[in-house]
Design a protein around this motif. Structure first.
Motif, mmCIF file in Angstrom:
data_model
loop_
_atom_site.group_PDB
_atom_site.id
_atom_site.type_symbol
_atom_site.label_atom_id
_atom_site.label_comp_id
_atom_site.label_asym_id
_atom_site.label_seq_id
_atom_site.Cartn_x
_atom_site.Cartn_y
_atom_site.Cartn_z
ATOM 1 N N PHE A 150 0.829 -1.205 0.000
ATOM 2 C CA PHE A 150 0.000 0.000 0.000
ATOM 3 C C PHE A 150 0.866 1.258 0.000
ATOM 4 C CE2 PHE A 150 -3.598 -2.603 1.720
ATOM 5 C CZ PHE A 150 -4.405 -2.428 0.608
ATOM 6 N N GLY A 151 1.998 1.208 0.696
ATOM 7 C CA GLY A 151 2.913 2.341 0.696
ATOM 8 C C GLY A 151 3.496 2.601 -0.680
ATOM 9 N N VAL A 152 3.831 1.547 -1.395
ATOM 10 C CA VAL A 152 4.344 1.699 -2.763
ATOM 11 C C VAL A 152 3.256 2.274 -3.658
ATOM 12 C CG1 VAL A 152 5.131 0.405 -4.792
ATOM 13 C CG2 VAL A 152 6.090 -0.094 -2.525
ATOM 14 N N PHE A 153 2.011 1.788 -3.501
ATOM 15 C CA PHE A 153 0.897 2.328 -4.285
ATOM 16 C C PHE A 153 0.699 3.814 -3.992
ATOM 17 C CE2 PHE A 153 0.335 -1.791 -5.554
ATOM 18 C CZ PHE A 153 -0.838 -2.050 -6.241
ATOM 19 N N GLN A 154 0.829 4.189 -2.723
ATOM 20 C CA GLN A 154 0.704 5.587 -2.353
ATOM 21 C C GLN A 154 1.824 6.420 -2.958
ATOM 22 O OE1 GLN A 154 0.573 5.799 1.933
ATOM 23 N NE2 GLN A 154 -1.157 7.170 1.863
ATOM 24 N N PHE A 197 3.557 5.956 -5.641
ATOM 25 C CA PHE A 197 3.418 6.139 -7.082
ATOM 26 C C PHE A 197 2.030 6.657 -7.473
ATOM 27 C CE2 PHE A 197 6.941 3.058 -6.938
ATOM 28 C CZ PHE A 197 7.871 3.795 -7.638
ATOM 29 N N ASP A 198 1.244 7.076 -6.489
ATOM 30 C CA ASP A 198 -0.075 7.662 -6.699
ATOM 31 C C ASP A 198 -0.981 6.755 -7.535
ATOM 32 O OD1 ASP A 198 -1.928 9.599 -6.128
ATOM 33 O OD2 ASP A 198 -1.470 10.793 -7.921
ATOM 34 N N LEU A 199 -1.064 5.495 -7.136
ATOM 35 C CA LEU A 199 -1.910 4.514 -7.805
ATOM 36 C C LEU A 199 -3.170 4.250 -6.984
ATOM 37 C CD1 LEU A 199 0.938 2.070 -8.827
ATOM 38 C CD2 LEU A 199 -0.204 3.733 -10.289
ATOM 39 N N ARG A 200 -3.829 5.290 -6.547
ATOM 40 C CA ARG A 200 -4.969 5.160 -5.631
ATOM 41 C C ARG A 200 -6.129 4.366 -6.214
ATOM 42 N NH1 ARG A 200 -5.193 10.980 -2.629
ATOM 43 N NH2 ARG A 200 -2.999 11.018 -2.136
ATOM 44 N N GLU A 201 -6.310 4.411 -7.507
ATOM 45 C CA GLU A 201 -7.454 3.706 -8.099
ATOM 46 C C GLU A 201 -7.298 2.190 -8.023
ATOM 47 O OE1 GLU A 201 -4.497 4.656 -11.328
ATOM 48 O OE2 GLU A 201 -5.553 5.873 -9.855
ATOM 49 N N VAL A 217 -6.219 0.598 -5.249
ATOM 50 C CA VAL A 217 -6.297 0.205 -3.845
ATOM 51 C C VAL A 217 -7.755 -0.036 -3.494
ATOM 52 C CG1 VAL A 217 -5.819 0.935 -1.480
ATOM 53 C CG2 VAL A 217 -4.256 1.541 -3.318
ATOM 54 N N PRO A 218 -8.058 -1.093 -2.754
ATOM 55 C CA PRO A 218 -9.451 -1.336 -2.352
ATOM 56 C C PRO A 218 -10.042 -0.130 -1.637
ATOM 57 C CG PRO A 218 -8.056 -3.177 -1.704
ATOM 58 C CD PRO A 218 -7.150 -2.094 -2.234
ATOM 59 N N TYR A 219 -11.337 0.114 -1.854
ATOM 60 C CA TYR A 219 -11.990 1.307 -1.311
ATOM 61 C C TYR A 219 -12.024 1.326 0.208
ATOM 62 C CZ TYR A 219 -16.114 -1.551 -0.493
ATOM 63 O OH TYR A 219 -16.954 -2.514 -0.057
ATOM 64 N N VAL A 220 -11.923 0.186 0.855
ATOM 65 C CA VAL A 220 -11.980 0.143 2.311
ATOM 66 C C VAL A 220 -10.749 0.788 2.921
ATOM 67 C CG1 VAL A 220 -12.981 -1.419 3.977
ATOM 68 C CG2 VAL A 220 -12.328 -2.296 1.750
ATOM 69 N N LEU A 221 -9.655 0.743 2.229
ATOM 70 C CA LEU A 221 -8.399 1.258 2.759
ATOM 71 C C LEU A 221 -8.015 2.548 2.038
ATOM 72 C CD1 LEU A 221 -6.668 -2.190 2.806
ATOM 73 C CD2 LEU A 221 -7.608 -0.984 4.765
ATOM 74 N N THR A 222 -8.947 3.478 1.971
ATOM 75 C CA THR A 222 -8.673 4.724 1.252
ATOM 76 C C THR A 222 -7.828 5.650 2.095
ATOM 77 O OG1 THR A 222 -10.690 5.670 2.111
ATOM 78 C CG2 THR A 222 -10.824 4.607 -0.044
ATOM 79 N N TRP A 223 -7.188 6.588 1.437
ATOM 80 C CA TRP A 223 -6.425 7.599 2.175
ATOM 81 C C TRP A 223 -6.694 8.958 1.647
ATOM 82 C CZ3 TRP A 223 -3.577 3.705 -0.369
ATOM 83 C CH2 TRP A 223 -3.013 4.088 -1.575
#
Length: 166
Positions: A148-152, A154-158, A160-166
């Motif tokens: 999730f940190g790597v996804f954050q 690189f700004d790959l929010r779409e 990531v599952p909606y339950v773990l949004t930031w």
């Protein structure tokens, strides 16, 4: 025989509760004042309080479950005694006890971590194999959090599952 089955059931409940602790780091809720901290801290505290009650019952049923009397545990208790003293003598005891909303790391939080140490030490003392189970839970939660940190990063929010949004 009855005490042994009760002890085994309480140990299993404690093992499940302790393995859930690392997963609380994944909890985020946008409706809280501090979305990245509040839900994690509250869920962790609830888990540890339930585990503390179950552990107290286990320690009453099975004397082997009581925490070991070691030099390290005495040192930890001395540290917590100094923390309690510093909280009582601080210029703002309420802030020292509860912490700030952004961090939630006052004496109350530290006492929950002490409870976690005591419960974990007692459960591992009874079943050494559980330490490996706990480490697997710890590392698997850590790997998912890292992803999730790597996804954050690189700004790959779409993705990531909606339950773990930031």
């Amino acid at each position: 025989m009855r005490d042994e089955t009760l002890s085994a059931a309480l140990r299993k409940v404690l093992q499940v509760l302790l393995c859930l602790v690392p997963w609380t780091a994944l909890l985020v809720h946008e409706d809280f004042f501090v979305p990245f901290v509040t839900l994690k801290a509250l869920a962790l505290r609830m888990l540890l309080e339930v585990a503390g009650v179950v552990y107290l019952a286990l320690a009453l049923v099975d004397k082997r479950a009581r925490p070991p009397k070691t030099f390290l545990l005495v040192a930890v208790f001395l540290f917590y005694a100094s923390t309690v003293l510093s909280t009582l003598l601080s210029t703002s005891p309420a802030a020292s006890f509860y912490g700030t909303p952004e961090r939630m790391e006052g004496l109350l939080d530290r006492l929950h971590w002490l409870l976690f140490l005591l419960v974990l030490a007692g459960v591992v003392r009874l079943e050494r194999r559980f330490l490996w189970t706990f480490l697997v839970a710890l590392f698997s939660a850590g790997i998912i959090i890292s992803v999730f940190g790597v996804f954050q990063y690189f700004d790959l929010r779409e993705h990531v599952p909606y339950v773990l949004t930031w």
